[in-house]
Write a protein that holds these residues in place. Structure first.
Motif: not given
Length: 498
Positions: A149-155, A175-178, A342-344, A367-369
């Motif tokens: 899977g993929y998404g926006l990776i953040i530290d 952020f997920k719900a935004a 983690t993924f956003l 809110r999904s990846v």
């Protein structure tokens, strides 16, 4: 089946027949006896060594001799084709949505809906429909290797530095719900903070977050919001193209059997993806400052996949749009970052009218990846009944027994397609994907069902239009540009269909 797929299948069938004729010329090799009970053809090199060790244990426990062949750098399709037409055919082989038509038409792949092993039949019946390997949705041709899977990776330490560690957990949830508009405002605000040091505030999901008055050792290294790989068309053609497709198709099978009306319905979602890519490319990070659109943005030495990973791993960029497969690459550059990844979700400015998948809302989409199956274990119906029976038993063991499931997680370091909340890996990105899966917040990979198997439309059509005409120029994009790119990309899909 549309005309494009018919031509592909006819070509493959001709190749198969030709190979069969040549291999049936009475050579001594063709008459050689088998020195194994069954044969596994593995086309996923990431687990080659681990699979060999797991099979050794299974051989010992079951008094069997199993041949395992994993590819190195050879072409998997051509090598598999040769093996499938030899006298020593694999009982289990790797395949995917792009090549299943070939094996279905030649009747060389078992429909697991009719498996003779009741345990395998039950196992296959529990595969989510969006992850099933099929031609038209009625068949069930394979057992998934794993989930990617993929998404926006953040530290998450960057969030600590931007807003204070006491706000990080809530920020991630907000952020997920935004909404997309909140996300866009966040991107602009973060970039302004990076470039000017002026602390402002942002609102996500109704909550306000104020930037720290003073940058930390980590946040002061940021040069932009996104680590972009402009030289790599697959990073935006496939990844972001797939986001648009998820608004219209719920699976690769649905995309592969797209109607003209459905292809036309892609116009608005693709336009919204281009709008989002405009935002990304306006706020991209460089090694020594912001990265700007133009020749350097698409240059393989300054904007490659490796460079984008380096930008993120070295703390120059806040977000990296990539998949869990990038974890080992990050590990080579910065081990300190690994526990904090983690993924956003990727967000698009969609309206509900853009979404044609039943039950899917804009809120759930954003809110999904995307999570999907890259490869499947399939059973060859052209081997002996005993080999088929042994192959079915092995797949049941691998996917249901405690030892087999442990092998997938610990030895292969894969996310099982049927992972639940109890599955934990030594990989924070994998664990993040499992959390989205358990929550039911996942999209699919319909781009693998696009004309010519995903890579063609995503990269050679959509990706090429973006790269050659827009990303290589510093000019501002307009609403007319968004629309033009979408129209040309959709027309490219239609041209490839017929």
């Amino acid at each position: 089946m549309n005309q494009k797929w018919k031509r592909v299948v006819l070509t493959m069938t001709s190749l198969l027949l030709g190979t069969a004729i040549l291999s049936g010329c009475g050579s001594e090799e063709a008459k050689a006896p088998k020195d194994y009970d069954f044969y596994i053809f593995n086309a996923k090199t990431e687990n080659a060594d681990a699979l060999a060790e797991v099979v050794k244990r299974y051989e010992k426990e079951n008094n069997l001799k199993i041949k395992v062949f994993s590819l190195g750098t050879t072409d998997s399709a051509e090598t598999l084709r040769s093996e499938m037409n030899s006298s020593h055919k694999p009982a289990i082989f790797s395949t995917n949505i792009g090549s299943v038509a070939e094996w279905s038409e030649s009747k060389a792949i078992m429909d697991l809906n009719r498996a003779t092993n009741p345990e395998l039949k039950e196992l296959a019946s529990k595969i989510p429909e969006s992850m099933r390997l099929s031609m038209d949705g009625t068949q069930n041709y394979g057992i998934p290797y794993n989930i990617e899977g993929y998404g926006l990776i953040i530290d998450t330490r960057m969030v600590d530095g931007l807003f204070g560690p006491e706000h990080t957990a809530m920020f991630l949830e907000d952020f997920k719900a935004a909404s997309y508009n909140e996300f866009k405002s966040f991107v602009v605000a973060v970039d302004d903070y990076i470039q000017t040091d002026k602390p402002g505030s942002v609102s996500l999901n109704g909550h306000t977050y104020t930037f720290a008055s003073k940058k930390t050792a980590l946040t002061k290294e940021l040069t932009g919001v996104f680590a972009e790989a402009g030289a790599e068309k697959w990073t935006y053609g496939d990844h972001m193209g797939n986001m648009a497709l998820n608004a219209v198709f719920e699976s690769p099978v649905a995309a592969k059997n797209a109607t003209d009306k459905q292809v036309d319905e892609l116009l608005s979602p693709v336009e919204k993806v281009v709008q989002t890519l405009d935002l990304y490319s306006q706020h991209a990070a460089g090694m020594n400052g912001p990265a700007e659109r133009g020749p350097d943005y698409i240059n393989s030495t300054t904007a490659s996949y490796d460079v984008s990973v380096q930008l993120f791993a070295s703390g120059k960029a806040l977000l990296l749009k990539q998949g869990n497969w990038v974890y080992p690459n990050i590990a080579k550059l910065n081990t300190d970052i690994l526990p904090h990844l983690t993924f956003l979700p990727i967000k698009l400015p969609l309206e509900q009218s853009d979404i044609k998948v039943p039950g899917l809302t804009v809120e759930k989409f954003n809110r999904s990846v995307p999570e999907f199956v890259p490869s499947y274990y399939a059973i060859n119906t052209k081997v002996t009944k005993r080999e088929q029976d042994l192959a079915q038993q092995f797949l049941v063991w691998l996917n249901t027994s405690e030892e087999g499931r442990k092998a997938i997680v610990k030895d292969f370091e894969f996310i099982p397609y049927n992972a639940d909340a109890g599955v934990k890996l030594d990989n924070t990105l994998n664990n993040s994907l499992i959390a989205y899966k358990v929550a039911g917040d996942t999209l699919s990979n319909p781009f693998n069902g696009s004309p010519a198997g995903g890579g063609y439309w995503g990269q050679e059509v959509f990706g090429t239009i973006l790269q050659e005409n827009y990303l290589n120029s510093p000019k501002a994009w307009t609403q007319e540009d968004y629309k033009y790119i979408a129209e040309q990309s959709v027309q490219g899909w239609k041209d490839a269909m017929y």
